[in-house]
Design a protein around this motif. Structure first.
Motif, short mmCIF file in Angstrom:
data_model
loop_
_atom_site.label_atom_id
_atom_site.label_comp_id
_atom_site.label_asym_id
_atom_site.label_seq_id
_atom_site.Cartn_x
_atom_site.Cartn_y
_atom_site.Cartn_z
N GLN A 1 0.82 -1.19 0.00
CA GLN A 1 0.00 0.00 0.00
C GLN A 1 0.86 1.26 0.00
O GLN A 1 0.59 2.22 -0.72
CB GLN A 1 -0.91 -0.02 1.24
N ASP A 2 1.94 1.26 0.82
CA ASP A 2 2.80 2.43 0.90
C ASP A 2 3.49 2.70 -0.43
O ASP A 2 3.58 3.85 -0.87
CB ASP A 2 3.86 2.24 1.99
N VAL A 3 3.97 1.62 -1.07
CA VAL A 3 4.66 1.80 -2.35
C VAL A 3 3.70 2.32 -3.40
O VAL A 3 4.03 3.17 -4.22
CB VAL A 3 5.32 0.49 -2.80
N ALA A 4 2.45 1.78 -3.38
CA ALA A 4 1.47 2.19 -4.38
C ALA A 4 1.11 3.67 -4.24
O ALA A 4 0.67 4.30 -5.20
CB ALA A 4 0.22 1.33 -4.26
N LYS A 5 1.31 4.22 -3.04
CA LYS A 5 0.96 5.62 -2.81
C LYS A 5 2.14 6.55 -3.04
O LYS A 5 2.02 7.76 -2.82
CB LYS A 5 0.44 5.78 -1.37
N LEU B 1 4.58 -3.52 -13.44
CA LEU B 1 4.33 -3.48 -12.00
C LEU B 1 2.94 -3.97 -11.63
O LEU B 1 2.62 -4.07 -10.45
CB LEU B 1 4.53 -2.05 -11.48
N GLU B 2 2.11 -4.25 -12.64
CA GLU B 2 0.73 -4.70 -12.41
C GLU B 2 -0.09 -3.65 -11.65
O GLU B 2 -0.98 -3.98 -10.87
CB GLU B 2 0.70 -6.04 -11.65
N LEU B 3 0.18 -2.37 -11.92
CA LEU B 3 -0.61 -1.31 -11.31
C LEU B 3 -1.93 -1.16 -12.06
O LEU B 3 -2.02 -1.47 -13.25
CB LEU B 3 0.15 0.02 -11.33
N GLU B 4 -2.93 -0.67 -11.38
CA GLU B 4 -4.23 -0.46 -11.99
C GLU B 4 -4.20 0.78 -12.88
O GLU B 4 -3.42 1.71 -12.64
CB GLU B 4 -5.31 -0.30 -10.92
N PRO B 5 -5.06 0.82 -13.91
CA PRO B 5 -5.06 1.99 -14.83
C PRO B 5 -5.27 3.31 -14.12
O PRO B 5 -4.72 4.34 -14.52
CB PRO B 5 -6.22 1.68 -15.78
#
Length: 439
Positions: free
Chosen positions: A19-23, A219-223
């Motif tokens: 979660q921290d990395v995604a933010k 990274l498989e991040l969401e659009p």
């Protein structure tokens, strides 16, 4: 209780890390690599293959154990028949119940069970190498995409700088045209150059956005996830390249594709051992417990189960004499597979050396190109600065200034390209020596 708390804390730390990395507002190369190792679906797929291999390994070890099956049957017979419990020939209606337990264990089967267990263990080890190989491939893809993104970002910076300069030139040309000191063509050249630079800026920004998209997908991040990279990197000064033979020697000892290919030979050799085992006898121990009830006996159900209780123990030996050359064919095919595995191993070695040789040659060339690109950029910058001064004094036409600007732009692009290629290939050489990649 403490163990449970520790497990919960570890799980929480893993979840909060994601979660921290995604933010993060800006992702460094190290962030991208660490996050991709946890989230990339290619790596996850390889990990599932390893899990499957571990299941097969566990099951093969269980094949040493005896099996155990239970049976129960209820039948109704009428007329002349054989009593299934007493084996007496009777001519009446029979109600019968049969109960039983059966077990068997293979005592010897040409050592095939042990060889299968060893082979499955090799496959577990091989799949663990495939996971590492998948991680390495993703890391290399991320490094390449990150370098491309940095290069594209610098392209945006150059395009924006050119646009700002051309807008100032257009304002000067407009003022001079209105004052009658320059021809209309000089002004229209300046207007045209502004439009051209706007076009270049849009194209550069689009290229940069596409490179960010490539990284997001790795990274498989969401659009909908916001994503920007850290564009400030350390100046990686390389005084001299490592010896390529030394790099190759280290890579042979550590790269997972090499280890996986070695294990492929061991797996094929176990296939040969298993095939040879089909020529040998099979010895099986079996046993059973049984009882039953029949309506032909004048005893209660429980009494009959006690009376009819039986036990059996047996040994069976199966000796292969002729199986239509199936065993012989299996042995021959296993030997062929061993040779193919050895060829595959040599092929993987050659491919690895080609990658290292290519990276080394490209690193050498890009380092030399960087030196020349720096000299060309400095010269072009000086020429453009002089051209600007002449333009300010109305001693140079807009078209000539544009030529000087384009020369500087090309020199800057060549410099950034050589710079990032040198970083990419020198980092690849570090990677093949199992050193950490970082900027």
């Amino acid at each position: 209780m403490n163990t449970v708390k520790l497990i919960i804390a570890l799980l929480f730390s893993v979840l909060t890390f994601g979660q921290d990395v995604a933010k993060k507002e800006k992702w460094t190369l190290e962030d991208c690599i660490q996050y991709a190792k946890e989230k990339n679906i290619t790596i996850q797929s390889a990990a599932l293959d390893q899990n499957s291999a571990e299941v097969n390994y566990s099951q093969s070890k269980s094949s040493r154990w005896p099996n155990l099956t239970g049976s129960a049957s209820q039948s109704l017979s009428n007329g002349n028949t054989i009593d299934p419990i007493t084996s007496d020939y009777v001519a009446q209606q029979i109600h019968s119940t049969s109960l039983g337990l059966n077990t068997s264990v293979t005592l010897f089967q040409g050592n095939q069970v042990n060889n299968q267990i060893k082979q499955n263990k090799f496959q577990v080890d091989q799949n663990s190498m495939y996971v590492k190989e998948a991680e390495n491939n993703v890391v290399l893809s991320i490094v390449e995409a990150y370098m491309q993104a940095l290069y594209s970002n610098d392209g945006v910076t150059i395009a924006l700088k050119n646009l700002e300069s051309s807008q100032k030139q257009m304002d000067v040309a407009k003022a001079r045209f209105e004052a009658g000191s320059v021809a209309k063509k000089d002004y229209t050249d300046a207007v045209s150059q502004v439009a051209t630079n706007k076009y270049s800026l849009i194209a550069a920004q689009n290229t940069y956005d596409l490179q960010l998209l490539t990284l997001k997908q790795l990274l498989e991040l969401e659009p909908e996830d916001a994503f920007e990279i850290e564009t400030t990197i350390n100046n990686l000064v390389v005084n001299e390249l490592p010896d390529k033979i030394e790099v190759y020697t280290n890579a042979l000892a550590q790269m997972p594709e090499i280890q996986a290919s070695k294990l492929g030979i061991a797996i094929s050799e176990k296939d040969l051992d298993i095939a040879k085992g089909t020529f040998l006898p099979t010895l099986t121990l079996s046993g059973s417990l049984g009882s039953g009830y029949t309506s032909t006996q004048n005893l209660g159900f429980a009494d009959q189960l006690d009376l009819n209780f039986n036990q059996r123990v047996g040994l069976s030996l199966s000796i292969p004499i002729f199986n239509r050359n199936q065993s012989k064919s299996q042995v021959q095919n296993a030997k062929i597979s061993i040779e193919k595995s050895k060829i595959e191993y040599r092929t993987v070695q050659k491919e690895l050396y080609k990658k290292i040789e290519t990276a080394w040659q490209n690193a050498k060339a890009s380092l030399e190109q960087t030196e020349q690109a720096i000299a060309a950029k400095e010269a072009a910058q000086e020429s453009y600065t002089l051209a600007q001064k002449k333009y300010e004094l109305n001693a140079l036409s807009t078209s000539d200034l544009v030529v000087a600007q384009n020369t500087l732009t090309n020199a800057e692009q060549n410099y950034f390209q050589a710079k990032y290629l040198s970083i990419l290939y020198t980092q690849l050489l570090q990677f093949y020596q199992s050193n950490e990649i970082k900027l």
